[in-house]
Write an enzyme that holds these catalytic residues in place. Structure first.
Site, mmCIF file in Angstrom:
data_model
loop_
_atom_site.group_PDB
_atom_site.id
_atom_site.type_symbol
_atom_site.label_atom_id
_atom_site.label_comp_id
_atom_site.label_asym_id
_atom_site.label_seq_id
_atom_site.Cartn_x
_atom_site.Cartn_y
_atom_site.Cartn_z
ATOM 1 N N LYS A 90 0.816 -1.099 0.024
ATOM 2 C CA LYS A 90 0.069 -0.091 0.080
ATOM 3 C C LYS A 90 0.879 1.269 0.060
ATOM 4 O O LYS A 90 1.756 1.245 0.561
ATOM 5 C CB LYS A 90 -0.990 0.117 1.309
ATOM 6 N N ASP A 168 0.930 8.248 3.825
ATOM 7 C CA ASP A 168 1.600 6.970 3.929
ATOM 8 C C ASP A 168 0.812 6.323 5.120
ATOM 9 O O ASP A 168 0.400 5.269 4.895
ATOM 10 C CB ASP A 168 2.889 7.152 3.767
#
Length: 309
Positions: A90, A168
């Site tokens: 991811k 993030d």
């Protein structure tokens, strides 16, 4: 059944901390090659690039990409073009368009593409989703604060545009909330705090609304010191549900709910093995879409310059 041969690209911190142990523990998958400039792993073939790895090891069954997101599209596209299923760390890409193109490429080639969201596999997430399914949601509060100096020491790429800065870690919270809430939600307002010497935010305050009008608010910070905070609170008609420690602990109406042991990355690789067996893909861009909306609509506020120690 013989274990599938996996090639891993990007031998950085997340690969060493999470992917390598999870792969070692999965009997259905075997790490046989890594591609990462200047990096090596004992007992595993090492290559300077994905291209070199694919040329030398054509028998690879699948590729895992653990690189920064800015280069994932090109690498994933190369792997798919070589006939290899792909698992993406991811976020699955730097933009929604990249992810959509990869999904189309994988579908056209009949290959598995897995856009992994590790936080969705935290042990409290599934029971939280089940409990919330029939509840009336009044308000959601996300508090996701961690220290970039601990989790990304010296990693300058994270403050480049494709690095996403505080999104993030923040996208992990969004991956959980998009999985557990019974109704979709959309952005109303965002404030992004960007260091004077950086291009991506170091903190963000996001204000969403779900389709029934319930507020969903997120407070993200990349400079938390001391204990880290990864909490989600959901106020409902039956009391408050709280996920803490990134979804590893669950409380409902003041009572602790027993959940299974932590094991996000082993669960990711178990899911990848299932997808490889079935030939299916699993690509949900919803968390990335919310980040894209925040970057598009968010007001930017300059803050003091940030330097790694």
């Amino acid at each position: 059944m013989t274990a599938r041969k996996i090639g891993l690209v990007g031998l950085g911190k997340i690969a060493r901390d999470q992917h390598l142990p999870a792969l070692a523990a999965n009997p259905d998958l075997e790490l046989v090659a890594v591609a990462s400039p200047g990096a090596a792993l004992d007992g595993v073939d090492g290559f300077e690039s994905l291209s070199a790895m694919l040329a030398a090891r054509p028998e690879l069954d699948a590729i895992t990409l653990c690189t920064p997101p800015g280069v994932r599209h090109a690498l994933a596209s190369e792997a798919l073009a070589a006939g290899k299923p792909v698992m993406l760390e991811k976020p699955p890409g730097a933009t929604l368009s990249e992810v959509e193109l990869l999904a189309r490429q994988a579908e056209s080639a009949g290959l598995t593409l897995f856009a992994s969201w590790h936080s969705r596999h935290a042990p409290g997430v599934a029971p939280a989703r089940e409990w919330l399914a029939d509840r009336e949601i009044h308000r959601v509060q996300i508090v996701w604060k961690e220290d970039v100096r601990v989790w990304h020491p010296g990693q300058e790429w994270i403050f480049e545009p494709a690095g996403m800065g505080v999104f993030d870690p923040g996208i992990n919270a969004l991956s959980i909330v998009t999985a557990i809430l019974p109704r979709p939600f959309f952005l109303r307002d965002a404030l992004l705090q960007v260091p004077a010497n950086r291009q991506a935010p170091i903190a963000a305050q996001l204000r969403f609304t779900d389709t029934a009008g319930a507020p969903v608010e997120a407070d993200l910070d990349f400079l938390q010191t001391g204990p880290q905070t990864w909490d989600i609170h959901v106020e409902t008609d039956a009391g408050r549900l709280t996920l803490t420690k990134g979804g590893s602990e669950l409380t409902i109406a003041g009572e602790s709910v027993p959940v299974g042991p932590a094991g996000e990355y082993p669960a990711l690789y178990a899911r990848f093995a299932e997808l490889l067996d079935s030939g299916a893909s699993d690509v949900d861009p919803a968390p990335l879409r919310h980040v894209a909306d925040a970057c598009l609509l968010g007001r930017r506020e300059a803050v003091a310059a940030f330097h790694f120690p």
